[in-house]
Write a protein that holds these residues in place. Structure first.
Motif, PDB file in Angstrom:
ATOM      1  N   PHE A 135      -5.126  -7.861   5.848  1.00  0.00           N
ATOM      2  CA  PHE A 135      -4.746  -6.651   6.695  1.00  0.00           C
ATOM      3  C   PHE A 135      -5.525  -6.497   8.009  1.00  0.00           C
ATOM      4  CE2 PHE A 135      -3.365  -5.491   2.553  1.00  0.00           C
ATOM      5  CZ  PHE A 135      -2.184  -4.862   2.716  1.00  0.00           C
ATOM      6  N   PHE A 143     -16.919  -9.239   2.548  1.00  0.00           N
ATOM      7  CA  PHE A 143     -16.768  -8.147   1.774  1.00  0.00           C
ATOM      8  C   PHE A 143     -15.404  -8.495   0.791  1.00  0.00           C
ATOM      9  CE2 PHE A 143     -14.513  -3.845   0.897  1.00  0.00           C
ATOM     10  CZ  PHE A 143     -15.300  -3.494   0.274  1.00  0.00           C
ATOM     11  N   ILE A 173       0.773  -1.075  -0.050  1.00  0.00           N
ATOM     12  CA  ILE A 173      -0.039   0.070  -0.114  1.00  0.00           C
ATOM     13  C   ILE A 173       0.919   1.182   0.043  1.00  0.00           C
ATOM     14  CG2 ILE A 173      -2.141  -1.055   1.044  1.00  0.00           C
ATOM     15  CD1 ILE A 173      -1.360  -0.054   3.740  1.00  0.00           C
ATOM     16  N   ARG A 221      -2.868  -7.594  -3.647  1.00  0.00           N
ATOM     17  CA  ARG A 221      -3.198  -7.313  -2.156  1.00  0.00           C
ATOM     18  C   ARG A 221      -4.228  -8.191  -2.092  1.00  0.00           C
ATOM     19  NH1 ARG A 221      -2.222  -1.550  -2.853  1.00  0.00           N
ATOM     20  NH2 ARG A 221      -4.514  -1.196  -3.230  1.00  0.00           N
ATOM     21  N   HIS A 222      -5.230  -8.130  -2.844  1.00  0.00           N
ATOM     22  CA  HIS A 222      -6.585  -8.980  -2.576  1.00  0.00           C
ATOM     23  C   HIS A 222      -6.015 -10.593  -2.584  1.00  0.00           C
ATOM     24  CE1 HIS A 222     -10.195 -10.641  -4.219  1.00  0.00           C
ATOM     25  NE2 HIS A 222     -10.733 -10.254  -3.137  1.00  0.00           N
ATOM     26  N   LEU A 243     -14.873  -8.985  -3.971  1.00  0.00           N
ATOM     27  CA  LEU A 243     -13.812  -8.107  -4.870  1.00  0.00           C
ATOM     28  C   LEU A 243     -13.210  -8.895  -5.810  1.00  0.00           C
ATOM     29  CD1 LEU A 243     -12.380  -5.915  -1.955  1.00  0.00           C
ATOM     30  CD2 LEU A 243     -14.368  -5.351  -3.386  1.00  0.00           C
ATOM     31  N   PHE A 249      -5.780  -3.860  11.245  1.00  0.00           N
ATOM     32  CA  PHE A 249      -5.436  -2.396  11.539  1.00  0.00           C
ATOM     33  C   PHE A 249      -5.562  -2.195  12.920  1.00  0.00           C
ATOM     34  CE2 PHE A 249      -7.104  -2.461   7.145  1.00  0.00           C
ATOM     35  CZ  PHE A 249      -5.996  -1.856   6.518  1.00  0.00           C
ATOM     36  N   THR A 292      -8.942   1.474   3.857  1.00  0.00           N
ATOM     37  CA  THR A 292      -9.125   0.090   4.031  1.00  0.00           C
ATOM     38  C   THR A 292      -9.405  -0.562   2.893  1.00  0.00           C
ATOM     39  OG1 THR A 292      -9.647   0.720   6.480  1.00  0.00           O
ATOM     40  CG2 THR A 292     -10.289  -1.082   5.658  1.00  0.00           C
ATOM     41  N   MET A 293     -10.648  -0.013   2.224  1.00  0.00           N
ATOM     42  CA  MET A 293     -11.149  -0.665   0.964  1.00  0.00           C
ATOM     43  C   MET A 293     -10.102  -0.893   0.132  1.00  0.00           C
ATOM     44  SD  MET A 293     -14.760   0.906   0.449  1.00  0.00           S
ATOM     45  CE  MET A 293     -16.065   0.667   1.542  1.00  0.00           C
ATOM     46  N   ARG A 294      -9.226   0.079  -0.130  1.00  0.00           N
ATOM     47  CA  ARG A 294      -8.218  -0.048  -1.259  1.00  0.00           C
ATOM     48  C   ARG A 294      -7.247  -1.096  -0.626  1.00  0.00           C
ATOM     49  NH1 ARG A 294      -7.002   0.814  -5.246  1.00  0.00           N
ATOM     50  NH2 ARG A 294      -5.374   2.294  -5.347  1.00  0.00           N
ATOM     51  N   ALA A 295      -6.951  -1.106   0.744  1.00  0.00           N
ATOM     52  CA  ALA A 295      -5.822  -1.911   1.258  1.00  0.00           C
ATOM     53  C   ALA A 295      -6.350  -3.612   0.907  1.00  0.00           C
ATOM     54  CB  ALA A 295      -5.583  -1.958   2.666  1.00  0.00           C
ATOM     55  N   VAL A 296      -7.694  -3.771   1.062  1.00  0.00           N
ATOM     56  CA  VAL A 296      -8.141  -5.088   0.893  1.00  0.00           C
ATOM     57  C   VAL A 296      -8.563  -5.420  -0.232  1.00  0.00           C
ATOM     58  CG1 VAL A 296      -9.130  -5.116   3.424  1.00  0.00           C
ATOM     59  CG2 VAL A 296     -10.751  -4.484   1.409  1.00  0.00           C
ATOM     60  N   GLY A 297      -8.398  -4.592  -1.157  1.00  0.00           N
ATOM     61  CA  GLY A 297      -8.536  -4.878  -2.701  1.00  0.00           C
ATOM     62  C   GLY A 297      -9.350  -4.277  -3.658  1.00  0.00           C
ATOM     63  N   ASN A 348     -10.799  -0.735  11.515  1.00  0.00           N
ATOM     64  CA  ASN A 348     -11.176  -0.309  10.171  1.00  0.00           C
ATOM     65  C   ASN A 348     -12.082  -1.355   9.542  1.00  0.00           C
ATOM     66  OD1 ASN A 348      -9.172   1.134  10.876  1.00  0.00           O
ATOM     67  ND2 ASN A 348      -7.997   1.438   8.905  1.00  0.00           N
ATOM     68  N   PRO A 352      -3.568   4.339  -0.993  1.00  0.00           N
ATOM     69  CA  PRO A 352      -4.095   3.528   0.545  1.00  0.00           C
ATOM     70  C   PRO A 352      -3.293   3.965   1.780  1.00  0.00           C
ATOM     71  CG  PRO A 352      -3.385   2.227  -1.225  1.00  0.00           C
ATOM     72  CD  PRO A 352      -3.397   3.482  -1.908  1.00  0.00           C
ATOM     73  N   THR A 364      -3.349  -3.748  -6.559  1.00  0.00           N
ATOM     74  CA  THR A 364      -4.650  -3.908  -5.777  1.00  0.00           C
ATOM     75  C   THR A 364      -4.956  -5.499  -5.966  1.00  0.00           C
ATOM     76  OG1 THR A 364      -5.120  -1.679  -6.358  1.00  0.00           O
ATOM     77  CG2 THR A 364      -7.044  -2.996  -5.741  1.00  0.00           C
ATOM     78  N   ARG A 365      -4.908  -6.195  -6.991  1.00  0.00           N
ATOM     79  CA  ARG A 365      -5.226  -7.337  -7.323  1.00  0.00           C
ATOM     80  C   ARG A 365      -4.318  -8.210  -6.368  1.00  0.00           C
ATOM     81  NH1 ARG A 365      -4.611  -8.569 -12.849  1.00  0.00           N
ATOM     82  NH2 ARG A 365      -5.978  -6.917 -13.280  1.00  0.00           N
TER      83      ARG A 365
END
Lengths: 240, 440
Positions: free
Chosen positions: A89, A108, A56, A83-84, A112, A91, B335-340, A95, B432, A80-81
């Motif tokens: 993560f 959630f 990130i 990371r997913h 994605l 926090f 957070t959203m960006r971090a999780v994908g 979060n 992020p 991003t892909r």
């Protein structure tokens, strides 16, 4: 092959007219299944390193390898892909998404990306995770109806839901009382053992550092200690 | 990704209920005002047409024209049997037919002079006119062969009372100057611009004065059961008359400019055409009130301007709010960006929220407008008001064309999306790490 390799990584932030050297060139590697603590006082560069491992944030110099592949040339979309698919993560402030309930928050990340999980399989997996983190009776509750410890349990389940190889936890116990903090660490340790998930967490809490089987200690953006404990990996493989 | 972003966007609206309510309320208010104007404009043309049709006693008209050997054009129907035959042959039905003659005259009374259009019809038998023209003074019972009915405004300007003798000066069909005396039988309620320039006299009396023989007149009006049937009636009548070999003027205008209505253009085109003998023109009340359509266009234009002005203000509010929202939710974005969550999905989250807000506000606005229309249409203004020309039986009436309502919603949705676009883009562009660090 190391699951993560950090090679000559530096990070500089502009702060007004001056530049802050948050990380001044670090090298280390992390093996699959490690339960690793990045420790150090505030401002030592823990979170910065964690952010760079978590893709990130980008290093100003050097390279972060994830599963043997360099990450510096990747586009935002690819990062991003990655990371997913590879990372989870946790926090310090949990979060969670406030408008989603416990079950939806955990679900959630599965919604994605392009990979689809069958409805029955998904339900079974999320239910297992909810039971595993001890929130079986709270699945329809919104985050604001939960205690700090419960929220962090939801965050842990969310981090694990995509079955990532690596989970990054930035001071996961900092906002919790010591007893809840110990329970959270114990939970992460158990999952690390059961699922062989690599856990990397930053902390400045000495009690929590002791639970780790690999400690990287930082001071002023440099590694001052890189040590394996409890026989995890071989001491000769620790690289700095 | 299925539906999760719209689902979060929708739920986000309930996080700051007061703020969402105020923004949605502003959108609803704007839409309500615009829908009311559109509703008024939508019914305006129909009401004006219907009221005109009643005043002029017809929905579809046939006018006769004749060229004298000297080339002068006369407006006259000498034998209407051919028209009625055409109506019969084409199987058309109508409520009743009214024969009228019209002349532009100067009315004189005790040194005062005023220009008027004298409409001649059979005042004794035309019950329809008796129903529509509301009398302020005098009565229908006092109507005699030389009677004239003036509107309040004209009577006041001439300073006449029922029973007074008024002298009219006009030209006969062949262009000679002539005068005739009329007795003021009644004073009617002023019915807007048209009502105030129209005075009613007996057909036989005015025909004699302008040089028409018994049984002759200028125009034949057909009152139909439904105004909407006018165009179809006129088209079939025209075709039928043409089929019988009757000479007809073209129905559609060949020349049209911004300064002329289609009806004016049609009249001009007819004047330019070269023809001989007798000819007829067929037109509808809609052709005559095409000028009213320009008012509708102006009203619709004004409503669009109001819509844009109101929403320029609302857009500033939406833009500011979404900027604020971006900072309030910076941790969530990180957070959203971090999780994908990809950048475009963050943008979509903001835009979805804006869209839901716009649609919610717009639907509420339309519902409020419908309620307001129902309440306003309950008020009885009576037939004595000068504005009755734009009303339906003394009540305000509204009609919102569905296309117009959809267009308003689309415009609002587009403007709201535009207002939210830049904050959404800024949120999507946020790194992020920066978002998570800022939130700490």
């Amino acid at each position: 092959m190391s699951i993560i390799e950090v090679r000559d990584v530096k990070k500089t932030y502009p702060l007004g007219k001056v530049e802050v050297h948050a990380v001044k060139g670090v090298n280390f590697s992390i093996e699959k299944g490690d339960f690793i603590s990045i420790a150090g006082p505030s401002g030592s560069g823990k979170s910065t390193i964690l952010n760079m491992i978590g893709l990130i944030d980008k290093p100003s110099a050097g390279e972060v390898f994830i599963e043997g592949k360099p990450t510096s040339g990747l586009s935002d979309k690819e990062l991003t892909r990655l990371r997913h698919e590879v990372l989870g993560f946790i926090f310090q402030s949990f979060n969670l998404i406030p408008v989603l309930n416990v079950w939806e928050n955990i679900e959630f990340p599965l919604l994605l990306g392009k990979t689809r999980v069958g409805a029955a399989e998904k339900k079974e997996w999320i239910d297992w995770l909810i039971d595993e983190v001890g929130l079986g009776d709270w699945r329809t509750h919104k985050p604001n109806e939960l205690s700090g410890g419960q929220r962090q349990r939801v965050a842990i389940a969310r981090a694990l839901v995509t079955k990532p190889g690596i989970v990054l936890a930035d001071e996961p116990t900092a906002n919790l009382d010591s007893s809840t903090g110990e329970q959270i660490i114990e939970l992460m340790k158990r999952i690390n053992r059961d699922l062989n998930t690599t856990f990397i967490f930053s902390t400045h809490d000495a009690k929590i550092v002791d639970v780790a089987d690999h400690i990287i200690r930082l001071k002023d953006g440099l590694i001052v200690e890189n040590r394996r404990l409890n026989g995890a990996g071989s001491p000769g493989q620790v690289r700095e | 990704m299925k539906y999760i972003i719209p689902r979060i966007a929708l739920r986000n609206l309930s996080r700051q209920k007061k703020r969402s309510f105020l923004l949605g309320g502003a959108i609803a208010f704007g839409i309500m005002i615009v829908t009311l104007i559109n509703g008024f404009a939508g019914a305006f043309i129909q009401n004006v047409s219907e009221n005109f049709a009643y005043l002029m006693a017809g929905h579809v008209f046939v006018q006769g024209a004749e060229k004298t050997p000297s080339g002068k054009r006369l407006s006259v129907i000498r034998d209407d049997s051919i028209i009625f035959a055409a109506v019969r042959d084409s199987g058309l039905s109508y409520e009743f037919a009214t024969k009228t003659s019209e002349v532009s005259a100067s009315l004189y009374f005790e040194g005062k002079r005023i220009q008027q259009t004298l409409t001649g019809l059979d005042l004794a038998t035309n019950l329809f006119i008796r129903e529509r023209v509301v009398l302020r003074q005098g009565s229908w019972d006092s109507i005699g062969p030389d009677s004239i009915i003036l509107s309040e405004k004209i009577a006041s300007r001439l300073n006449v009372q029922p029973g007074d003798r008024i002298t009219a000066s006009f030209q006969t069909l062949t262009g000679q100057n002539n005068i005739a005396d009329f007795t003021l039988a009644a004073i009617s309620i002023d019915s807007g611009i048209i009502g105030s320039v129209m005075s009613y006299v007996n057909l036989a009396y005015i025909n004699e004065a302008i040089g028409l023989r018994s049984g002759e007149y200028m125009a034949l009006g057909f009152m139909l059961k439904d105004l909407k049937a006018s165009e179809a009636f006129a088209t079939r009548l025209y075709t039928s008359m043409a089929g019988m070999g009757i000479q007809l003027f073209e129905r559609s205008a060949k020349e049209e400019s911004s300064t002329t209505t289609p009806f004016q253009a049609m009249i001009r085109a007819q004047r330019k055409e070269n023809w001989e003998g007798s000819r007829y023109s067929v037109y509808t009340i809609d052709d005559i009130v095409s000028q009213a359509k320009q008012i509708v266009v102006a009203l619709d234009g004004a409503s669009l301007v109001i819509l844009l002005v109101l929403f320029a203000i609302v857009m500033i509010g939406i833009n500011n709010t979404f900027r604020m929202v971006m900072y309030e939710r910076i941790k969530e974005i990180g957070t959203m960006r971090a999780v994908g969550v990809q950048r475009k999905e963050i943008k979509s989250l903001f835009l979805n929220e804006a869209l839901f807000l716009a649609l919610g506000g717009a639907v509420a606005g339309i519902l409020l407008a419908l309620v307001a229309m129902s309440l306003l249409s309950l008020i009885d203004f009576g037939m004595n008001t000068p504005a009755f020309m734009i009303m339906k039986n003394g009540h305000l009436s509204f009609f919102v064309p569905p296309f117009r309502a959809v267009l308003n919603i689309v415009v609002i949705a587009a403007l709201t999306l535009l207002a939210a676009y830049f904050p959404a883009k800024a949120a999507a562009k946020m790194e992020p790490a920066v978002a998570l660090r800022t939130a700490k």
